[in-house]
Design a protein around this motif. Structure first.
Motif, PDB file in Angstrom:
ATOM      1  N   LEU A  52       0.716  -1.275  -0.052  1.00  0.00           N
ATOM      2  CA  LEU A  52      -0.020   0.182  -0.183  1.00  0.00           C
ATOM      3  C   LEU A  52       0.958   1.282   0.152  1.00  0.00           C
ATOM      4  O   LEU A  52       0.278   2.322  -0.052  1.00  0.00           O
ATOM      5  CB  LEU A  52      -0.982  -0.052   1.186  1.00  0.00           C
ATOM      6  N   VAL A  53       1.891   1.115  -0.180  1.00  0.00           N
ATOM      7  CA  VAL A  53       2.899   2.355   0.067  1.00  0.00           C
ATOM      8  C   VAL A  53       2.721   3.287  -1.318  1.00  0.00           C
ATOM      9  O   VAL A  53       2.399   4.532  -1.268  1.00  0.00           O
ATOM     10  CB  VAL A  53       4.342   1.736   0.042  1.00  0.00           C
ATOM     11  N   PRO A  54       2.656   2.370  -2.376  1.00  0.00           N
ATOM     12  CA  PRO A  54       2.464   3.567  -3.459  1.00  0.00           C
ATOM     13  C   PRO A  54       1.024   4.166  -3.551  1.00  0.00           C
ATOM     14  O   PRO A  54       1.058   5.399  -3.875  1.00  0.00           O
ATOM     15  CB  PRO A  54       2.401   2.455  -4.665  1.00  0.00           C
ATOM     16  N   GLY A  55      -0.026   3.423  -3.150  1.00  0.00           N
ATOM     17  CA  GLY A  55      -1.133   4.254  -2.726  1.00  0.00           C
ATOM     18  C   GLY A  55      -1.196   5.337  -1.808  1.00  0.00           C
ATOM     19  O   GLY A  55      -1.767   6.336  -2.117  1.00  0.00           O
ATOM     20  N   GLY A  56      -0.304   5.331  -0.868  1.00  0.00           N
ATOM     21  CA  GLY A  56      -0.010   6.418   0.132  1.00  0.00           C
ATOM     22  C   GLY A  56       0.630   7.433  -0.526  1.00  0.00           C
ATOM     23  O   GLY A  56       0.361   8.780  -0.430  1.00  0.00           O
ATOM     24  N   LEU A  57       1.644   7.223  -1.641  1.00  0.00           N
ATOM     25  CA  LEU A  57       2.443   8.195  -2.177  1.00  0.00           C
ATOM     26  C   LEU A  57       1.437   8.925  -3.197  1.00  0.00           C
ATOM     27  O   LEU A  57       1.484  10.378  -3.432  1.00  0.00           O
ATOM     28  CB  LEU A  57       3.524   7.603  -3.103  1.00  0.00           C
ATOM     29  N   SER A  58       0.786   8.349  -3.997  1.00  0.00           N
ATOM     30  CA  SER A  58      -0.318   8.821  -5.007  1.00  0.00           C
ATOM     31  C   SER A  58      -1.336   9.718  -4.381  1.00  0.00           C
ATOM     32  O   SER A  58      -1.809  10.620  -5.013  1.00  0.00           O
ATOM     33  CB  SER A  58      -0.802   7.998  -6.040  1.00  0.00           C
ATOM     34  N   GLY A  59      -1.834   9.346  -3.274  1.00  0.00           N
ATOM     35  CA  GLY A  59      -2.667   9.774  -2.424  1.00  0.00           C
ATOM     36  C   GLY A  59      -2.373  11.262  -1.884  1.00  0.00           C
ATOM     37  O   GLY A  59      -2.825  12.180  -1.952  1.00  0.00           O
TER      38      GLY A  59
END
Length: 253
Positions: A52-59
């Protein structure tokens, strides 16, 4: 994993990314999916955190306007949750599984109550001050900083409902607009996942095939969720956070 299972994990990553950037309960979707596919709970938790790290970055990128408007608050949240996540990751790896199983659902329900009651609490505080209008709280007090760090610890340890907790902490401890709180909440989840994920890469054994699929789905979902979250009316956002938190607590029970 076969093709159907791969699509399921990809979809779970997309849904988790959207939920992370809106109501802050990403693990409601992704963690149960990984467990249902046969991963042991600790492996599923580690895999989920890294994926879920990429989701946090894009969010966080989706909320960039709100975050730029409050750079000091953004940095403070990043530091609090990064430091807390180190402790949380250590707890996850060092304590027996299930240590906090009985406590976590009640903790989430309590924070849901705080989120729902925040407007009434704020109104009560204003009545107490009477004609003396208190200054706007646009920075974190020591008490708010402490609870933000504790939320970071929880995020690194398990994380289900951590977004709800951060909304409660910032909603009660500051006078920021809820869309800004939503952006800061997204940053807090990202910081926790990044730090805990780095720890897990070196000392745990994630399921890397699932990590890649979760990461791809959450990257898209995080940005989509941010664009939605920025436009949610305050009352609707608050209601959705409470509902999502209650569902998370029920599932954890």
């Amino acid at each position: 994993m076969d093709g159907t299972e791969q699509l399921l994990v990809l979809a779970a990553g997309l849904g988790a990314g959207i939920l992370s950037s809106t109501v802050g309960v990403a693990s409601l979707v992704s963690f149960p999916t990984l467990v249902a596919l046969g991963l042991p709970p600790v492996v599923a938790n580690v895999t989920n955190t890294i994926g879920l790290v990429p989701g946090g970055l894009s969010g966080a990128f989706g909320y960039r306007e709100e975050l730029r408007a409050h750079p000091r608050m953004t940095i403070a949240i990043l530091v609090c949750c990064a430091v807390g996540a180190v402790g949380g990751a250590a707890l996850l790896l060092g304590l027996p599984p299930g240590v906090f199983e009985a406590v976590v659902p009640w903790l989430i329900l309590f924070t849901c109550l705080l989120v729902g009651a925040q407007p009434r609490i704020a109104a009560w505080l204003r009545r107490r001050h009477g004609d003396d209008i208190p200054p706007e709280r646009l920075h974190m007090s020591p008490v708010t900083t402490f609870f933000a760090t504790v939320t970071g610890v929880y995020g690194g340890y398990f994380g289900a409902g951590a977004g709800v907790m951060m909304v409660a902490v910032l909603g009660l401890g500051t006078d920021l607009e809820l869309r800004v709180v939503n952006g800061l909440k997204t940053v807090s989840l990202m910081a926790g996942n990044v730090v805990a994920g780095l720890v897990f890469v070196f000392v745990a054994e994630p399921a890397w095939d699932a990590v890649v699929l979760l990461a791809a789905g959450s990257l898209v979902g995080g940005y989509v969720g941010a664009r939605v979250g920025r436009r949610l009316p305050d009352s609707l956002f608050r209601s959705l956070v409470v509902v999502a938190g209650v569902i998370a607590a029920i599932l954890l029970f």
